[in-house]
Design an enzyme around this catalytic site. Structure first.
Site, PDB file in Angstrom:
ATOM      1  N   GLY A  45       1.785   2.262  10.752  1.00 39.85           N
ATOM      2  CA  GLY A  45       2.713   3.348  10.514  1.00 39.85           C
ATOM      3  C   GLY A  45       3.461   3.966  11.779  1.00 39.85           C
ATOM      4  O   GLY A  45       4.031   4.747  11.639  1.00 39.85           O
ATOM      5  N   GLU A  89      -5.722  -5.008  10.043  1.00 43.14           N
ATOM      6  CA  GLU A  89      -4.685  -3.993  10.354  1.00 43.14           C
ATOM      7  C   GLU A  89      -5.096  -3.289  11.867  1.00 43.14           C
ATOM      8  O   GLU A  89      -6.100  -2.239  11.712  1.00 43.14           O
ATOM      9  CB  GLU A  89      -4.876  -2.997   9.349  1.00 43.14           C
ATOM     10  CG  GLU A  89      -4.382  -3.566   7.966  1.00 43.14           C
ATOM     11  CD  GLU A  89      -3.861  -2.683   6.981  1.00 43.14           C
ATOM     12  OE1 GLU A  89      -2.702  -2.724   6.572  1.00 43.14           O
ATOM     13  OE2 GLU A  89      -4.336  -1.659   6.782  1.00 43.14           O
ATOM     14  N   ASN A 148       0.835  -1.187  -0.075  1.00 40.68           N
ATOM     15  CA  ASN A 148      -0.066   0.097  -0.037  1.00 40.68           C
ATOM     16  C   ASN A 148       1.030   1.151   0.035  1.00 40.68           C
ATOM     17  O   ASN A 148       1.647   1.766   0.981  1.00 40.68           O
ATOM     18  CB  ASN A 148      -0.871   0.169   1.523  1.00 40.68           C
ATOM     19  CG  ASN A 148      -1.743   1.198   1.251  1.00 40.68           C
ATOM     20  OD1 ASN A 148      -1.723   2.038   0.295  1.00 40.68           O
ATOM     21  ND2 ASN A 148      -2.244   1.323   2.348  1.00 40.68           N
ATOM     22  N   LYS A 167       0.090   4.186  -0.215  1.00 39.37           N
ATOM     23  CA  LYS A 167      -0.533   5.419   0.192  1.00 39.37           C
ATOM     24  C   LYS A 167      -0.202   6.603  -0.760  1.00 39.37           C
ATOM     25  O   LYS A 167      -0.272   6.384  -2.014  1.00 39.37           O
ATOM     26  CB  LYS A 167      -0.001   5.753   1.600  1.00 39.37           C
ATOM     27  CG  LYS A 167       0.079   4.460   2.411  1.00 39.37           C
ATOM     28  CD  LYS A 167       0.232   4.999   3.985  1.00 39.37           C
ATOM     29  CE  LYS A 167       0.146   3.615   4.702  1.00 39.37           C
ATOM     30  NZ  LYS A 167      -0.140   3.664   6.228  1.00 39.37           N
TER      31      LYS A 167
HETATM   32  C1  PEP Z   1      -1.135   0.096   5.912  1.00 33.36           C
HETATM   33  O1  PEP Z   1      -0.967   1.442   5.609  1.00 33.36           O
HETATM   34  O2  PEP Z   1      -1.916  -0.500   5.338  1.00 33.36           O
HETATM   35  C2  PEP Z   1       0.247  -0.430   6.581  1.00 33.36           C
HETATM   36  C3  PEP Z   1       0.094  -1.584   7.010  1.00 33.36           C
HETATM   37  O3  PEP Z   1       1.304   0.794   6.965  1.00 33.36           O
HETATM   38  P1  PEP Z   1       2.526   0.221   7.495  1.00 33.36           P
HETATM   39  O4  PEP Z   1       2.880  -1.014   7.216  1.00 33.36           O
HETATM   40  O5  PEP Z   1       3.476   1.437   7.366  1.00 33.36           O
HETATM   41  O6  PEP Z   1       2.202   0.179   9.124  1.00 33.36           O
END
Ligand code: PEP
Length: 253
Positions: free
Chosen positions: A172, A166, A9, A11
């Site tokens: 993040g 998640e 992802n 973003k």
């Molecule tokens: C996400 O945004 O789906 C995610 C898992 O981010 P990160 O791996 O940076 O925590």
């Protein structure tokens, strides 16, 4: 057997030219991948990314879409638009969309139905906040979100889609759920799917997402309930994303 699935992802990162360069750096590193992989890029990168991914098996994905086929929704994109631009999968209900853009269980459900109707693979995100975990609400929260997203679908549709667990507190932040925490909550989600759609639960792939990286991926991916990862920050670094994809191949079960 569920084939592991690693989705990046990106973003709101990388312009089209930067996307092409990143893909060019990643592809040689994952040429022997034993798992399914996807890159979910900003919508304006889809075209450039499609050109780069043309000769690979890596799926291309978007990060959001509207549920309507067309209409007066300024700034939004339909399933048909992202599909024609090259996407075959789409992230829906990411916690950042729920938190900053008023995404609700209801809109996630509408988007999931629309994605399936257009032949896109939905990656539906669920997960509890830090406060909800601390107050023992993890199971009820992911149960509510999963039920809402899947309500009204057929068991054939559910067996083919992807859920990403998640925990919001892990996204993040560098705070990763322990292997056991992630495995346990994904087990709860699979139990909800079993309750709603019986046998489909054995086929639906459920990913973990939240600060998964090259160092912790192998442990998470070796858990029996965890079918892959949704990767944010580490998906922007070619060597790190490749290490996760290659770890998924090794832990394929
Ligand atoms: C996400 O945004 O789906 C995610 C898992 O981010 P990160 O791996 O940076 O925590």
């Amino acid at each position: 057997m569920r084939i592991k699935f690693i989705a990046g992802n990106w973003k709101m990162n990388r312009t089209p030219a930067e996307a092409a360069a990143l893909i060019d750096a990643i592809l040689p590193l994952i040429k022997d991948a034993q798992c399914d992989a996807a890159m979910c890029v900003p919508a304006v990168d889809l075209h450039a990314a499609r050109e780069r991914l043309r000769s690979s098996k890596v799926m291309l994905g978007a990060q959001n879409m509207h549920w309507a086929d067309q209409g007066a929704y300024t700034g939004e994109l339909s399933a048909a638009m992202i599909k024609e631009a090259g996407a075959s999968c789409v992230i829906l209900g990411h916690s950042e969309r729920r938190q900053y853009f008023a995404e609700t269980d209801e809109t996630v459900s509408k988007k999931t139905k629309a994605a399936l109707a257009w032949g896109l693979l939905p990656i539906v995100c669920v997960g509890e906040s830090r406060e909800e975990r601390l107050s023992g609400q993890t199971a009820p929260v992911v149960t509510r979100q999963t039920r809402a997203a899947l309500d009204g679908l057929s068991s054939g549709q559910v067996s083919g889609l992807v859920i990403a667990y998640e925990p919001v507190w892990a996204i993040g932040t560098g705070l990763v759920a322990t292997d056991e925490q992630a495995n346990e909550t994904i087990g709860v989600i699979r139990g909800v799917i079993r309750d709603m759609f019986s046998g489909a639960a054995d086929s639906t792939r459920i990913l973990y997402g939240g600060s998964m990286n090259a160092s912790n991926a192998a442990g998470l991916l070796s858990q029996p309930e965890i079918d892959g990862g949704l990767i944010g920050g580490a998906s922007l670094k070619a060597a790190d994303f490749a290490a996760i994809v290659n770890a998924a191949g090794v832990s394929r079960g």
